[in-house]
Enzyme design. Structure first.
Site, PDB file in Angstrom:
ATOM      1  N   ASN A  40     -12.695  -3.230   2.806  1.00 48.85           N
ATOM      2  CA  ASN A  40     -13.594  -2.082   2.932  1.00 48.85           C
ATOM      3  C   ASN A  40     -14.582  -2.148   1.771  1.00 48.85           C
ATOM      4  O   ASN A  40     -14.181  -2.316   0.615  1.00 48.85           O
ATOM      5  CB  ASN A  40     -12.804  -0.779   2.866  1.00 48.85           C
ATOM      6  CG  ASN A  40     -11.878  -0.605   4.058  1.00 48.85           C
ATOM      7  OD1 ASN A  40     -12.194  -1.041   5.160  1.00 48.85           O
ATOM      8  ND2 ASN A  40     -10.735   0.015   3.839  1.00 48.85           N
TER       9      ASN A  40
ATOM     10  N   ASP B  72       0.854  -1.195   0.000  1.00 51.40           N
ATOM     11  CA  ASP B  72       0.000   0.000   0.000  1.00 51.40           C
ATOM     12  C   ASP B  72       0.887   1.241   0.000  1.00 51.40           C
ATOM     13  O   ASP B  72       1.894   1.308   0.712  1.00 51.40           O
ATOM     14  CB  ASP B  72      -0.923  -0.017   1.231  1.00 51.40           C
ATOM     15  CG  ASP B  72      -2.079   0.944   1.082  1.00 51.40           C
ATOM     16  OD1 ASP B  72      -3.227   0.489   0.958  1.00 51.40           O
ATOM     17  OD2 ASP B  72      -1.836   2.188   1.099  1.00 51.40           O
ATOM     18  N   ILE B  73       0.501   2.240  -0.763  1.00 52.96           N
ATOM     19  CA  ILE B  73       1.292   3.472  -0.888  1.00 52.96           C
ATOM     20  C   ILE B  73       1.263   4.286   0.419  1.00 52.96           C
ATOM     21  O   ILE B  73       2.152   5.097   0.654  1.00 52.96           O
ATOM     22  CB  ILE B  73       0.768   4.308  -2.082  1.00 52.96           C
ATOM     23  CG1 ILE B  73       1.845   5.184  -2.658  1.00 52.96           C
ATOM     24  CG2 ILE B  73      -0.475   5.087  -1.726  1.00 52.96           C
ATOM     25  CD1 ILE B  73       1.479   5.802  -4.002  1.00 52.96           C
TER      26      ILE B  73
ATOM     27  N   HIS C 196      -6.926  -5.855   2.099  1.00 55.90           N
ATOM     28  CA  HIS C 196      -5.809  -5.263   2.844  1.00 55.90           C
ATOM     29  C   HIS C 196      -5.262  -6.350   3.759  1.00 55.90           C
ATOM     30  O   HIS C 196      -6.029  -6.938   4.541  1.00 55.90           O
ATOM     31  CB  HIS C 196      -6.288  -4.126   3.750  1.00 55.90           C
ATOM     32  CG  HIS C 196      -6.806  -2.915   3.044  1.00 55.90           C
ATOM     33  ND1 HIS C 196      -6.054  -1.769   2.882  1.00 55.90           N
ATOM     34  CD2 HIS C 196      -8.017  -2.651   2.481  1.00 55.90           C
ATOM     35  CE1 HIS C 196      -6.782  -0.848   2.261  1.00 55.90           C
ATOM     36  NE2 HIS C 196      -7.979  -1.357   2.010  1.00 55.90           N
TER      37      HIS C 196
ATOM     38  N   HIS D  12     -10.200  -5.519  -3.347  1.00 51.57           N
ATOM     39  CA  HIS D  12      -8.844  -5.700  -2.808  1.00 51.57           C
ATOM     40  C   HIS D  12      -8.916  -6.079  -1.350  1.00 51.57           C
ATOM     41  O   HIS D  12      -9.719  -5.550  -0.592  1.00 51.57           O
ATOM     42  CB  HIS D  12      -7.994  -4.436  -2.985  1.00 51.57           C
ATOM     43  CG  HIS D  12      -8.637  -3.183  -2.465  1.00 51.57           C
ATOM     44  ND1 HIS D  12      -9.604  -2.489  -3.165  1.00 51.57           N
ATOM     45  CD2 HIS D  12      -8.450  -2.497  -1.315  1.00 51.57           C
ATOM     46  CE1 HIS D  12      -9.982  -1.432  -2.468  1.00 51.57           C
ATOM     47  NE2 HIS D  12      -9.307  -1.419  -1.331  1.00 51.57           N
TER      48      HIS D  12
ATOM     49  N   GLY E 211     -14.938   3.397   3.961  1.00 50.82           N
ATOM     50  CA  GLY E 211     -13.582   3.785   3.596  1.00 50.82           C
ATOM     51  C   GLY E 211     -13.099   3.242   2.268  1.00 50.82           C
ATOM     52  O   GLY E 211     -11.927   3.417   1.932  1.00 50.82           O
ATOM     53  N   GLN E 212     -13.981   2.598   1.495  1.00 50.04           N
ATOM     54  CA  GLN E 212     -13.521   2.113   0.183  1.00 50.04           C
ATOM     55  C   GLN E 212     -13.336   3.300  -0.748  1.00 50.04           C
ATOM     56  O   GLN E 212     -14.262   4.100  -0.943  1.00 50.04           O
ATOM     57  CB  GLN E 212     -14.507   1.102  -0.428  1.00 50.04           C
ATOM     58  CG  GLN E 212     -13.950   0.469  -1.704  1.00 50.04           C
ATOM     59  CD  GLN E 212     -14.854  -0.604  -2.310  1.00 50.04           C
ATOM     60  OE1 GLN E 212     -15.980  -0.807  -1.855  1.00 50.04           O
ATOM     61  NE2 GLN E 212     -14.363  -1.268  -3.331  1.00 50.04           N
TER      62      GLN E 212
HETATM   63  P1  5GP Z   1      -9.609   1.365   0.172  1.00 47.68           P
HETATM   64  O1  5GP Z   1      -9.606   2.732   0.802  1.00 47.68           O
HETATM   65  O2  5GP Z   1     -10.381   1.399  -1.144  1.00 47.68           O
HETATM   66  O3  5GP Z   1     -10.045   0.239   1.065  1.00 47.68           O
HETATM   67  O4  5GP Z   1      -8.105   1.020  -0.172  1.00 47.68           O
HETATM   68  C1  5GP Z   1      -7.409   1.613  -1.207  1.00 47.68           C
HETATM   69  C2  5GP Z   1      -5.967   1.605  -0.799  1.00 47.68           C
HETATM   70  O5  5GP Z   1      -5.192   1.873  -1.948  1.00 47.68           O
HETATM   71  C3  5GP Z   1      -5.613   2.676   0.241  1.00 47.68           C
HETATM   72  O6  5GP Z   1      -5.107   2.063   1.414  1.00 47.68           O
HETATM   73  C4  5GP Z   1      -4.557   3.532  -0.482  1.00 47.68           C
HETATM   74  O7  5GP Z   1      -3.510   3.937   0.376  1.00 47.68           O
HETATM   75  C5  5GP Z   1      -4.066   2.611  -1.571  1.00 47.68           C
HETATM   76  N1  5GP Z   1      -3.606   3.295  -2.756  1.00 47.68           N
HETATM   77  C6  5GP Z   1      -4.202   4.360  -3.377  1.00 47.68           C
HETATM   78  N2  5GP Z   1      -3.510   4.700  -4.469  1.00 47.68           N
HETATM   79  C7  5GP Z   1      -2.453   3.829  -4.548  1.00 47.68           C
HETATM   80  C8  5GP Z   1      -1.375   3.680  -5.484  1.00 47.68           C
HETATM   81  O8  5GP Z   1      -1.248   4.404  -6.479  1.00 47.68           O
HETATM   82  N3  5GP Z   1      -0.480   2.702  -5.225  1.00 47.68           N
HETATM   83  C9  5GP Z   1      -0.598   1.868  -4.139  1.00 47.68           C
HETATM   84  N4  5GP Z   1       0.368   0.937  -3.978  1.00 47.68           N
HETATM   85  N5  5GP Z   1      -1.590   1.979  -3.250  1.00 47.68           N
HETATM   86  C10 5GP Z   1      -2.521   2.941  -3.454  1.00 47.68           C
END
Ligand code: 5GP
Ligand code: ZN
Length: 117
Positions: A90, A35-36, A105, A103, A96-97
């Protein structure tokens, strides 16, 4: 069509190699990358290469692929030597999605509170 790449999807772009990512594992059907914005020492996202909006949609349309994601979550944890870990999906913006490509986590390497916030 279900599972087809979406032009405006960040994770489809990572699958296609159009956006760089630190990939830790790849199989025929999945990719796992860091994760970034990590929330734990191990914070890896495991995604199906095919596009589904969220985990339940994935599981309904392609249960074997959902199982691949879960198995890979365990492999990621074990490669980072995590005996205990948390897998989070999420689902929906209220939870928080932010990326609407399913995906998992995988979080490990620190104390994980229960219940989660
Ligand atoms: P969500 O919030 O949808 O459950 O998770 C999306 C995740 O993707 C977040 O934890 C966010 O930090 C990660 N993310 C967003 N953009 C990027 C990216 O460009 N590269 C990577 N490796 N992770 C990302
Ligand atoms: Zn996608």
């Amino acid at each position: 069509m279900a599972g087809e790449p979406q032009a405006d999807c960040l994770f489809c772009k990572i699958v296609a190699g159009e956006v760089p990512a630190t990939v830790v594992r790849e199989t025929e059907t999945t990719v796992a990358f860091r994760d970034i914005n990590p929330q734990a020492p191990t914070h890896v996202l495991v995604i199906p290469k095919a596009h589904y909006a969220d985990a339940a949609t994935l599981a309904s349309a392609a249960p074997g692929l959902a199982a691949d994601v879960l198995r890979e979550a365990g492999e990621v944890a074990s490669e980072d030597n995590a005996e205990s870990y948390r897998v989070v999906f999420n689902t929906g913006s209220g939870a928080g999605q932010t990326v609407f490509h399913a995906h998992a986590h995988v979080l490990a390497g620190r104390g994980l509170q229960w219940p989660p916030g």
